[in-house]
Design an enzyme around this catalytic site. Structure first.
Site, PDB file in Angstrom:
ATOM      1  N   ASP A 234       0.842  -1.184   0.000  1.00  0.00           N
ATOM      2  CA  ASP A 234       0.000   0.000   0.000  1.00  0.00           C
ATOM      3  C   ASP A 234       0.881   1.240   0.000  1.00  0.00           C
ATOM      4  O   ASP A 234       2.065   1.196   0.379  1.00  0.00           O
ATOM      5  CB  ASP A 234      -0.921   0.018   1.228  1.00  0.00           C
ATOM      6  CG  ASP A 234      -2.073  -0.961   1.084  1.00  0.00           C
ATOM      7  OD1 ASP A 234      -2.479  -1.210  -0.070  1.00  0.00           O
ATOM      8  OD2 ASP A 234      -2.551  -1.475   2.111  1.00  0.00           O
ATOM      9  N   CYS A 319     -13.892  13.757  -5.573  1.00  0.00           N
ATOM     10  CA  CYS A 319     -15.183  14.066  -6.209  1.00  0.00           C
ATOM     11  C   CYS A 319     -16.206  14.450  -5.155  1.00  0.00           C
ATOM     12  O   CYS A 319     -17.413  14.228  -5.324  1.00  0.00           O
ATOM     13  CB  CYS A 319     -15.675  12.864  -7.003  1.00  0.00           C
ATOM     14  SG  CYS A 319     -14.617  12.416  -8.380  1.00  0.00           S
TER      15      CYS A 319
END
Length: 592
Positions: A234, A319
């Site tokens: 990650d 977003c």
């Protein structure tokens, strides 16, 4: 069973959409036992289900089943159905000119803006120079075109294209980029397409399973992408001193967010591999405070870890419409001071898109698009390190940065035009091979190096000539002080003219030819400009008219050497020294 509830709901909606008529089954269809079982149960109760739907419509005074939905969901659906479609061109497989030509053959017309849309029309996006915008009514027809089937045109939300273009505009030739989340495979492919000619590598973090890695490699190879490396770790597990980050300059951070700014939440979650648990919140039009605080904390931790990596620029994009996920996260990260005192701190800079885009230069530090009838919502922030004034940036890095942004094209063209006008000289060949921008950079560096060398030689010769002339003029000033008979004539004439009286006529002619050759050679090397040289005052005692007490008189001499040419091409002698009237100083020794 409970695990089949979702399947039951989907098939029930499909049944009422067919007016409770039986579904046509094709021969090539592969039957699925569970699907056929649920379908048979629903069809056997079709009469009761139709009656229940009719009673529900009468109760809510609804013309259709869509009218039963809450007002927020209906507005969301209406906006999503009218939102223009954004697609980007995969230049690995097709050029933009070929796209325009193929669309013209299909009957599409290119217009200027979205407001000019009329059925089979499209326009270019104002921010991203490889993004085309189509009317929403053409979605089914577009997806059936060969351009989309062959991955030559890719349908994706514009917010991801904005993030990719802003990251690409910050890269120099050979700089690597880190994509912090595997997220959308299309975003990674778009980044690969834009960095194809810059020799950059893309490191994608968080590809955990081998099945996911195989799926991603299969898609990327089908689209023609090659400069991508998949990382198992990650992003938060990669340390600041990791060897992979040595050439990385930009981090593209697209964290998981509430996504309330997107026009079509279902398509966005499916394409971007988002969290399906957010669907309920998206259709309700709001996110609970607990979930919002969890998302904001995760985003802050990821942004702070990106700042610890000590790279040049971070591109942060969401977003979301909530400030808690946008401006507040960025401000908290900047105020954290995680960079320390050893490196330059990060600061906000206005977003940068492609140099060929139609967008105007922005002075706002945050780029925001509110959800509207023509676009989805988007938030974009760029964090860049302050430039160290004590650090000397190599010329090659500056030229590579300019070449990656397409700023060297006009300069290289001008240098080529100048080379054509000059007489042909055997050029030094560069060892750099290949096409693209590298030969341009090498040619420009060679051109600049030769020009700088010639300029340095010319300047050094000019300085040495001026120093010699200054010494001669200084000696003449000293002679002015000592001589008493005709001093001006003794010092103003050049040394060559004083010795010409002892030469024969042939010697004089030879001397003039030699001087003319030297003058022409000198004119080729350097062009002297008019200068003024101020010498220190010459101290001479004189008697005051009021008495015999000597006072100090200061004469300032200004000698100008122009190096001009006469009509016959000969170098003219220096002009006569210009003497300024003496001034009487009140102090007898002004230098003390």
């Amino acid at each position: 069973p409970d695990e089949l509830t979702s399947l039951l709901v989907v098939m029930l909606y499909d049944l009422q959409d067919r007016k409770f008529q039986a579904r046509e089954i094709f021969d090539e269809e592969e039957p699925v036992a569970e699907v056929r079982k649920v379908e048979c149960y629903l069809y056997s109760f079709r009469t009761k289900l139709a009656a229940a739907l009719a009673r529900c419509r009468i109760k809510h005074d609804a013309l259709s089943i869509e009218c039963i939905l809450p007002e927020t969901i209906r507005r969301q659906e209406q906006r999503a159905s009218a939102l223009p479609l954004c697609v980007w061109a995969n230049t690995f497989k097709i050029s933009l000119q070929d796209v325009f030509r193929d669309l013209k053959k299909k009957g599409f017309t290119r217009v200027q803006t979205v407001s000019d849309f009329d059925r089979y029309t499209y326009c270019m996006d104002q921010h991203c120079n490889d993004v085309l915008v189509f009317p929403s009514s053409l979605k089914e027809e577009l997806l059936n075109l060969d351009l989309f089937a062959d991955c030559k045109l890719v349908l994706q939300d514009k917010s991801r294209s904005l993030a990719v273009h802003s990251a690409q505009a910050l890269l120099n030739t050979g700089d690597d980029i880190i994509v912090a989340h595997v997220g959308s495979h299309l975003t990674i492919a778009h980044m690969s397409v834009l960095t194809n000619h810059s020799l950059s590598r893309i490191f994608v973090c968080g590809v955990k399973s081998s099945a996911k890695a195989a799926e991603l490699r299969n898609l990327l190879s089908h689209m023609g992408c090659q400069n991508i490396q998949l990382l198992h770790e990650d992003f938060t597990e990669i340390g600041p001193t990791d060897p992979k980050l040595q050439k990385a300059k930009v981090i593209l951070l697209l964290p998981q967010c509430s996504g309330l700014g997107v026009g079509n939440p279902i398509d966005f979650i499916l394409n971007e591999h988002g969290d399906a648990g957010l669907l309920r919140d998206l259709f309700q039009g709001s996110v609970s405070e607990d979930k919002l605080s969890i998302l904001a904390e995760r985003q802050l931790n990821e942004l702070i870890h990106a700042m610890k990596c000590k790279l040049q620029t971070i591109v942060y994009c969401t977003c979301s419409v909530y400030p808690e996920e946008n401006e507040l996260v960025v401000k908290k990260a900047l105020e954290s001071g995680v960079e320390g005192n050893e490196v330059q701190p990060y600061r906000l800079i206005p977003p940068v898109f492609s140099t060929c885009s139609k967008s105007k230069a922005s002075t706002e530090f945050f780029f925001k698009m509110e959800p509207s009838e023509i676009s989805s919502g988007c938030f974009l922030a760029l964090l860049a390190r302050e430039e160290d004034s004590s650090e000397n940036v190599p010329v090659k890095d500056i030229l590579a940065r300019a070449a990656a942004k397409g700023l060297l094209d006009s300069i290289v063209e001008k240098s080529k035009e100048e080379e054509k006008k000059r007489p042909k000289v055997t050029p030094c060949r560069s060892n750099i091979t290949g096409g693209g921008l590298e030969p341009k950079i090498a040619e420009f560096l060679h051109h600049q190096t030769v020009s700088n060398t010639k300029a340095e030689v010319s300047v050094s010769k000019a300085v040495s000539n001026i120093q010699k002339k200054n010494e001669n003029q200084t000696n003449r000033c000293v002679q002015l002080k000592k001589s008493t008979i005709n001093p001006i004539l003794d010092t103003a004439l050049p040394r060559v003219l004083k010795h010409t009286s002892h030469l024969s006529p042939m010697g004089k002619a030879y001397e003039r030819q030699t001087l003319a050759r030297k003058a022409r050679a000198e004119r080729k090397r350097v062009v002297l400009k008019p200068v003024e040289i101020v010498f220190p005052p010459v101290i001479t005692p004189y008697v005051s008219p009021r008495g015999n007490k000597p006072r100090t008189s200061t004469h300032w001499y200004f000698h100008g050497w122009t190096g001009g040419e006469g009509l016959s091409g000969r170098i003219l002698p220096p002009p006569l020294p210009k003497v300024v009237k003496p001034t009487v100083l009140s102090h007898p020794r002004p230098w003390l």
